[in-house]
Design a protein around this motif. Structure first.
Motif, PDB file in Angstrom:
ATOM      1  N   UNK A  48       0.664  -1.117   0.073  1.00 53.08           N
ATOM      2  CA  UNK A  48       0.026  -0.183  -0.060  1.00 53.08           C
ATOM      3  C   UNK A  48       0.670   1.254  -0.169  1.00 53.08           C
ATOM      4  N   UNK A  49       2.120   1.192   0.261  1.00 53.98           N
ATOM      5  CA  UNK A  49       3.079   2.209   0.442  1.00 53.98           C
ATOM      6  C   UNK A  49       4.380   1.787   0.011  1.00 53.98           C
ATOM      7  N   UNK A  50       5.003   2.870  -0.429  1.00 50.15           N
ATOM      8  CA  UNK A  50       6.545   2.654  -0.477  1.00 50.15           C
ATOM      9  C   UNK A  50       7.345   3.975  -0.451  1.00 50.15           C
ATOM     10  N   UNK A  51       8.046   4.087   0.626  1.00 53.51           N
ATOM     11  CA  UNK A  51       8.508   5.256   0.976  1.00 53.51           C
ATOM     12  C   UNK A  51      10.096   5.378   0.396  1.00 53.51           C
ATOM     13  N   UNK A  52      10.812   6.653   0.060  1.00 50.31           N
ATOM     14  CA  UNK A  52      11.945   6.637  -0.235  1.00 50.31           C
ATOM     15  C   UNK A  52      12.700   7.138   1.025  1.00 50.31           C
ATOM     16  N   UNK A  53      13.543   6.203   1.499  1.00 48.91           N
ATOM     17  CA  UNK A  53      14.455   6.505   2.453  1.00 48.91           C
ATOM     18  C   UNK A  53      15.928   6.726   2.223  1.00 48.91           C
ATOM     19  N   UNK A  54      16.165   7.246   1.163  1.00 48.48           N
ATOM     20  CA  UNK A  54      17.540   7.684   0.368  1.00 48.48           C
ATOM     21  C   UNK A  54      18.409   8.479   1.483  1.00 48.48           C
ATOM     22  N   UNK A  55      19.517   8.038   1.737  1.00 45.50           N
ATOM     23  CA  UNK A  55      20.412   8.703   2.825  1.00 45.50           C
ATOM     24  C   UNK A  55      21.477   9.631   1.896  1.00 45.50           C
ATOM     25  N   UNK A  56      21.688  10.674   2.351  1.00 46.15           N
ATOM     26  CA  UNK A  56      22.996  11.309   1.587  1.00 46.15           C
ATOM     27  C   UNK A  56      23.996  11.932   2.801  1.00 46.15           C
ATOM     28  N   UNK A  57      24.900  11.718   2.711  1.00 45.84           N
ATOM     29  CA  UNK A  57      26.034  12.258   3.524  1.00 45.84           C
ATOM     30  C   UNK A  57      26.683  13.491   2.875  1.00 45.84           C
ATOM     31  N   UNK A  58      26.821  14.506   3.571  1.00 46.00           N
ATOM     32  CA  UNK A  58      27.566  15.671   3.061  1.00 46.00           C
ATOM     33  C   UNK A  58      28.686  16.168   3.690  1.00 46.00           C
ATOM     34  N   UNK A  59      29.233  17.180   3.310  1.00 46.31           N
ATOM     35  CA  UNK A  59      30.469  17.789   3.914  1.00 46.31           C
ATOM     36  C   UNK A  59      30.460  19.358   3.596  1.00 46.31           C
TER      37      UNK A  59
END
Length: 160
Positions: A48-59
């Motif tokens: 019923x649902x698909x979330x976007x859990x993309x993780x970004x690392x930044x500097x």
């Protein structure tokens, strides 16, 4: 006198038009199954649902050639999706996920293909975590969920 209004149309697509597929991974396998091959199992039934859990690392670093205000640079991206719904042990895609629940290391690997609503296709090896295949309140249907995280940036094939 009738006034004609110039209405701009916006392209909007329902999330259900985005397709997610899984395929079994064999340790040491370098190439994903063919994009249109039969090894792909669509993850859709009772989802019923698909979330976007993309993780970004930044500097964040400031430089002398500017005014010292930190600039953000993305140094890593870890694409991830989190499907949720009701568990159906007869569904082949859900059964593949459930079969990984008590595995570790490469036993948790799968191939993940996403066909975006614009037709672009993303394919890459991924790791399954947070697997729930049969849980919940006694009066409810069994829960199904997991997190599918690409192990590296997936290969992209633009729409043909």
């Amino acid at each position: 006198m009738l006034l004609k209004m110039n209405l701009q149309t916006f392209a909007r697509n329902k999330n259900a038009k985005r397709e997610h597929y899984l395929a079994e991974y064999t340790p040491g396998q370098e190439a994903a199954p063919l994009a249109d091959g039969e090894n792909w199992l669509r993850l859709a039934k009772y989802i019923s649902s698909i979330g976007d859990d993309t993780d970004e690392q930044t500097d964040d670093t400031g430089f002398y050639d500017g005014d010292g205000t930190p600039e953000t640079t993305v140094t890593a991206v870890s694409g991830a999706y989190s499907p949720e719904g009701s568990y159906d042990p007869e569904d082949k895609a859900q059964a593949l996920v459930a079969s990984k629940k008590y595995k570790i290391g490469e036993g948790r690997k799968v191939w993940h293909k996403v066909v975006m609503t614009n037709g672009d296709t993303y394919i890459g090896r991924a790791t399954l975590t947070d697997i729930i295949a049969g849980a919940g309140d006694a009066t409810e249907y069994e829960d199904f969920s997991c997190t599918i995280t690409y192990d590296r940036i997936p290969d992209v094939t633009p729409k043909k």
